[in-house]
Design a protein around this motif. Sequence first.
Motif, PDB file in Angstrom:
ATOM      1  N   TYR A  36       0.855  -1.182   0.000  1.00 35.01           N
ATOM      2  CA  TYR A  36       0.000   0.000   0.000  1.00 35.01           C
ATOM      3  C   TYR A  36       0.897   1.240   0.000  1.00 35.01           C
ATOM      4  O   TYR A  36       2.026   1.204   0.497  1.00 35.01           O
ATOM      5  CB  TYR A  36      -0.905   0.006   1.229  1.00 35.01           C
ATOM      6  N   LYS A  61      -6.942   9.920  -3.464  1.00 33.63           N
ATOM      7  CA  LYS A  61      -6.818   8.523  -3.855  1.00 33.63           C
ATOM      8  C   LYS A  61      -6.220   8.434  -5.249  1.00 33.63           C
ATOM      9  O   LYS A  61      -6.788   8.940  -6.217  1.00 33.63           O
ATOM     10  CB  LYS A  61      -8.178   7.832  -3.810  1.00 33.63           C
ATOM     11  N   GLY A  63      -5.066   5.370  -6.555  1.00 36.08           N
ATOM     12  CA  GLY A  63      -5.249   4.020  -7.068  1.00 36.08           C
ATOM     13  C   GLY A  63      -5.928   3.178  -6.013  1.00 36.08           C
ATOM     14  O   GLY A  63      -6.265   3.662  -4.929  1.00 36.08           O
ATOM     15  N   GLU A  64      -6.118   1.903  -6.319  1.00 38.07           N
ATOM     16  CA  GLU A  64      -6.838   1.022  -5.395  1.00 38.07           C
ATOM     17  C   GLU A  64      -6.178   0.967  -4.025  1.00 38.07           C
ATOM     18  O   GLU A  64      -6.860   0.917  -2.994  1.00 38.07           O
ATOM     19  CB  GLU A  64      -6.912  -0.393  -5.985  1.00 38.07           C
ATOM     20  N   LYS A  65      -4.851   0.992  -3.986  1.00 34.10           N
ATOM     21  CA  LYS A  65      -4.117   0.878  -2.726  1.00 34.10           C
ATOM     22  C   LYS A  65      -3.177   2.055  -2.510  1.00 34.10           C
ATOM     23  O   LYS A  65      -2.230   1.963  -1.749  1.00 34.10           O
ATOM     24  CB  LYS A  65      -3.292  -0.412  -2.706  1.00 34.10           C
ATOM     25  N   SER A  66      -3.451   3.167  -3.161  1.00 32.13           N
ATOM     26  CA  SER A  66      -2.485   4.264  -3.172  1.00 32.13           C
ATOM     27  C   SER A  66      -3.160   5.603  -2.910  1.00 32.13           C
ATOM     28  O   SER A  66      -4.202   5.925  -3.494  1.00 32.13           O
ATOM     29  CB  SER A  66      -1.778   4.297  -4.531  1.00 32.13           C
ATOM     30  N   TYR A  67      -2.529   6.389  -2.012  1.00 34.71           N
ATOM     31  CA  TYR A  67      -2.996   7.732  -1.693  1.00 34.71           C
ATOM     32  C   TYR A  67      -1.806   8.688  -1.666  1.00 34.71           C
ATOM     33  O   TYR A  67      -0.687   8.293  -1.335  1.00 34.71           O
ATOM     34  CB  TYR A  67      -3.664   7.784  -0.316  1.00 34.71           C
TER      35      TYR A  67
END
Length: 255
Positions: A36, A61, A63-67
């Motif tokens: 992450y 946000k 991506g799905e696992k990225s901030y």
Amino acid sequence: MSPKTLKKLLVTNDDGIEAEGLKVLVDSLSKVADVYVLAPDSNCSAVSSKITMGKNLHFYKCGEKSYSCSGMPADCVISAVTSPLFPFKFDAVFSGINSGPNMGTDIIYSGTCAAARQAVIMGIPGISVSMESEFLDYARTGFNYRPLADFCARNLDKLISLCDGDVFVSLNSTSADEYKEALFASACRRDYGDQVVFTENDGKTMTGFCDSKGIRVSGNADSDYNIARSGKIAVSLVYAEPVLKTISDKADFLF
């Protein structure tokens, strides 16, 4: 390996969410772990352990696992560990890969190292990863991040095990197509010849510009600088908390 057994890793940095070194590190670690990302939304180099106080942090946000985060590297670690963004415990925090070395004296100022330090302070293994350009010193090009990123992935468990609760791990290398050895390192001393050059404006105000007279490096043969410059990976174990000098003599202060 079953996905249920994969270690959960947070990856951050101080070069910003768009930095190539972070992207390559995430790619390599994702082959062996559940990765992450929470990283600054812009470059935050040399901010040390600064945290944002008195104003809001903003998250985006990516991506799905990225901030991304409007704050500092230490803010990213604190936010990732204590907020609802990631409702689980991380097994380790990786910070990097920084585009530039963080050797010896650099560790004091480094935002990359600060993120790993913050992780250890919060009870999570922290590993900072930094690379010197093939053109040396602080060149802006000449970085082959993949071999160092793959080293981190292949040695994931070992690197985590080195964080014994008191130290974070700091890796340094000079860009290369491959590495054949990694050695534990002592710390060099890097003197940047820091100075502020002043220009008078209207007689009442002055403008100052932080400049350097040039880097001077000293250290033992086993220093992080000498190991990295020899084409190896320097592995340093750095105390996260301040280490105080013990004085046995009674202090004869005046009152």
